[in-house]
Design an enzyme around this catalytic site. Structure first.
Site, PDB file in Angstrom:
ATOM      1  N   ASN A 289     -17.398 -11.585  -2.069  1.00  0.00           N
ATOM      2  CA  ASN A 289     -16.275 -10.756  -1.634  1.00  0.00           C
ATOM      3  C   ASN A 289     -16.822  -9.686  -0.696  1.00  0.00           C
ATOM      4  OD1 ASN A 289     -14.037  -9.167  -1.354  1.00  0.00           O
ATOM      5  ND2 ASN A 289     -13.970  -8.465  -3.487  1.00  0.00           N
ATOM      6  N   TRP A 290     -16.597  -9.890   0.599  1.00  0.00           N
ATOM      7  CA  TRP A 290     -17.162  -8.952   1.574  1.00  0.00           C
ATOM      8  C   TRP A 290     -16.316  -7.687   1.725  1.00  0.00           C
ATOM      9  CZ3 TRP A 290     -19.057 -12.731   6.029  1.00  0.00           C
ATOM     10  CH2 TRP A 290     -20.194 -13.426   5.565  1.00  0.00           C
ATOM     11  N   LYS A 291     -15.164  -7.664   1.059  1.00  0.00           N
ATOM     12  CA  LYS A 291     -14.282  -6.490   1.103  1.00  0.00           C
ATOM     13  C   LYS A 291     -14.081  -6.024   2.557  1.00  0.00           C
ATOM     14  CE  LYS A 291     -15.742  -5.333  -3.559  1.00  0.00           C
ATOM     15  NZ  LYS A 291     -15.945  -4.321  -4.581  1.00  0.00           N
TER      16      LYS A 291
ATOM     17  N   SER B 117     -21.049  -5.794 -10.407  1.00  0.00           N
ATOM     18  CA  SER B 117     -22.486  -5.523 -10.310  1.00  0.00           C
ATOM     19  C   SER B 117     -23.357  -6.745 -10.616  1.00  0.00           C
ATOM     20  CB  SER B 117     -22.879  -4.338 -11.210  1.00  0.00           C
ATOM     21  OG  SER B 117     -22.208  -3.171 -10.795  1.00  0.00           O
TER      22      SER B 117
ATOM     23  N   GLY C 123     -19.775  -8.628  -4.966  1.00  0.00           N
ATOM     24  CA  GLY C 123     -19.447  -7.732  -3.863  1.00  0.00           C
ATOM     25  C   GLY C 123     -20.707  -7.283  -3.143  1.00  0.00           C
TER      26      GLY C 123
ATOM     27  N   HIS D  14      -7.225  -7.808  -6.944  1.00  0.00           N
ATOM     28  CA  HIS D  14      -8.479  -7.078  -7.136  1.00  0.00           C
ATOM     29  C   HIS D  14      -8.153  -5.641  -7.549  1.00  0.00           C
ATOM     30  CE1 HIS D  14     -12.295  -5.140  -6.371  1.00  0.00           C
ATOM     31  NE2 HIS D  14     -12.845  -6.335  -6.368  1.00  0.00           N
TER      32      HIS D  14
ATOM     33  N   GLU E 154     -13.078  -8.706 -13.960  1.00  0.00           N
ATOM     34  CA  GLU E 154     -13.877  -7.685 -13.293  1.00  0.00           C
ATOM     35  C   GLU E 154     -13.546  -6.322 -13.899  1.00  0.00           C
ATOM     36  OE1 GLU E 154     -15.232  -9.012  -9.191  1.00  0.00           O
ATOM     37  OE2 GLU E 154     -13.252  -8.145  -8.913  1.00  0.00           O
TER      38      GLU E 154
ATOM     39  N   GLY F  88     -19.291  -2.205  -8.500  1.00  0.00           N
ATOM     40  CA  GLY F  88     -20.018  -1.315  -7.602  1.00  0.00           C
ATOM     41  C   GLY F  88     -20.762  -0.193  -8.300  1.00  0.00           C
TER      42      GLY F  88
HETATM   43  P1  PGA Z   1     -19.721  -5.537  -6.931  1.00  0.00           P
HETATM   44  O1  PGA Z   1     -18.211  -5.897  -6.565  1.00  0.00           O
HETATM   45  O2  PGA Z   1     -20.477  -6.819  -7.006  1.00  0.00           O
HETATM   46  O3  PGA Z   1     -20.181  -4.672  -5.781  1.00  0.00           O
HETATM   47  O4  PGA Z   1     -19.701  -4.808  -8.212  1.00  0.00           O
HETATM   48  C1  PGA Z   1     -17.551  -6.954  -7.187  1.00  0.00           C
HETATM   49  C2  PGA Z   1     -16.124  -7.002  -6.750  1.00  0.00           C
HETATM   50  O5  PGA Z   1     -15.481  -5.954  -6.672  1.00  0.00           O
HETATM   51  O6  PGA Z   1     -15.577  -8.055  -6.433  1.00  0.00           O
END
Ligand code: PGA
Length: 244
Positions: free
Chosen positions: A9-11, A203, A224, A97, A165, A171
Site C-alpha cells: 500500500n503506497w498510500k 508495521s 505500508g 482503510h 489492521e 506506521g
Molecule cells: P504500515 O502501514 O506497514 O506502515 O504500518 C500499513 C497500512 O496502513 O496499510
C-alpha cells in the site's frame, strides 16, 4: 501451504515519475522471487496506476486504494473515480482503510456500498478493519471488529478478503502479536466462512513478515512503510524465499 498474498500500500506517496522510477527499481527483485505460491499486489495512487501497470503487470497484480461510492461508471461527480475506471488496471481495491475512516469519515455502510460496486466491476475488494488503542484497552475490540465485519461484508459473496489492521499498529513500529492476529482471523472466518482470505497489516517488515506468513490462519500481509523502500522489499522477498 496455501497461496499467500503480499499487498503493498503506497498510500499518498510517489509522484508519477517517482513511481515509474521506483517500479523500474524493484522489478528485478519482484521477478526474481522463486516462491510462485505468493501473489504480490501493488497499490499505487490513482495517477500512477496506469504507469505501474505498464511496468509491473506481467509480474504482479495491481490494486487501487479507493473507488467512488457512486454507482455510476461516468457522471457528474466532480473529483471522483469510478470502479469502472480503475478496472482496466486494477484487479483489487483496498477499501475502508483506517486512514480513510478517520480522515474522511468513511463508515461501514459506505464501505459496503463501495465493496458492491467493485465486485460489480470485477475488482476484488480488500476490506480493512481494525480497532483503535482505546477500544483495544477497553476490552471491547472483539465486539467492535465483529460489528465492522458484519456491516462491511455479506458472507454470501465470493472473494471475501479482510485486512485486519489495528489502528495502533499502523506506521507505529508496534506490530500486533501473532497470537492476537490469529484470534481475529478465527473471529473473521467464523463470521464470514473459512474461504475468507485473512490478511494482517500494521508495521509489517523484514523482521516479522515470516512469522505472519508462516501462520496457517493468516493468508497474507498488507505493507505500508516497508513497501516504499527498495532494500526493504528485497530483504522481505529474500526472507520469503529462504524460508520456502
Ligand atoms: P504500515 O502501514 O506497514 O506502515 O504500518 C500499513 C497500512 O496502513 O496499510
Amino acid at each position: 501451504m496455501n497461496k499467500k498474498y503480499i499487498i503493498f500500500n503506497w498510500k499518498m506517496n510517489f509522484t508519477v515519475s517517482e513511481s515509474i522510477e521506483f517500479s523500474n527499481n524493484i522489478i528485478k527483485s519482484l521477478a526474481n522471487l522463486k516462491n510462485k505460491n505468493i501473489e504480490i499486489i501493488v497499490c499505487p495512487t490513482f495517477m500512477s496506476l496506469p504507469y505501474c501497470y505498464q511496468i509491473l503487470s506481467s509480474i504482479v497484480k495491481l490494486g487501487a486504494q479507493n473507488i467512488s461510492h457512486t454507482d455510476h461508471e461516468y457522471g457528474s461527480y466532480t473529483g471522483e473515480i469510478s470502479a469502472k475506471m480503475i478496472s482496466d488496471y486494477a484487479e483489487y481495491v483496498i477499501l475502508g482503510h483506517s486512514e480513510r475512516r478517520i480522515f474522511l469519515n468513511e463508515g461501514n455502510s459506505i464501505i459496503n456500498t463501495k465493496r458492491l460496486f467493485s465486485i460489480k466491476n470485477n475488482i476484488k475488494p480488500i476490506v480493512c478493519i481494525g480497532e483503535s488503542i482505546d477500544i483495544r484497552n477497553s476490552g471491547k475490540h472483539i465486539h467492535f471488529l465483529e460489528n465492522q465485519i458484519k456491516e462491511c461484508i455479506d458472507s454470501d459473496y465470493e472473494d471475501k478478503i479482510v485486512a485486519y489492521e489495528p489502528v495502533w499498529a499502523i506506521g507505529s513500529g508496534e506490530n500486533c502479536d501473532l497470537g492476537k492476529v490469529e484470534e481475529i482471523s478465527k473471529l473473521t472466518k467464523s463470521i464470514l466462512g473459512n474461504d475468507t482470505l485473512f490478511i494482517y497489516g500494521g508495521s509489517v517488515n523484514k523482521d516479522n513478515i515470516h512469522s505472519y506468513l508462516s501462520s496457517s490462519s493468516i493468508d497474507g500481509v498488507l505493507i505500508g512503510s516497508a513497501s516504499l523502500d527498495k532494500n526493504s522489499i528485497e530483504e522481505m522477498l529474500n526472507i520469503i524465499d529462504a524460508n520456502s
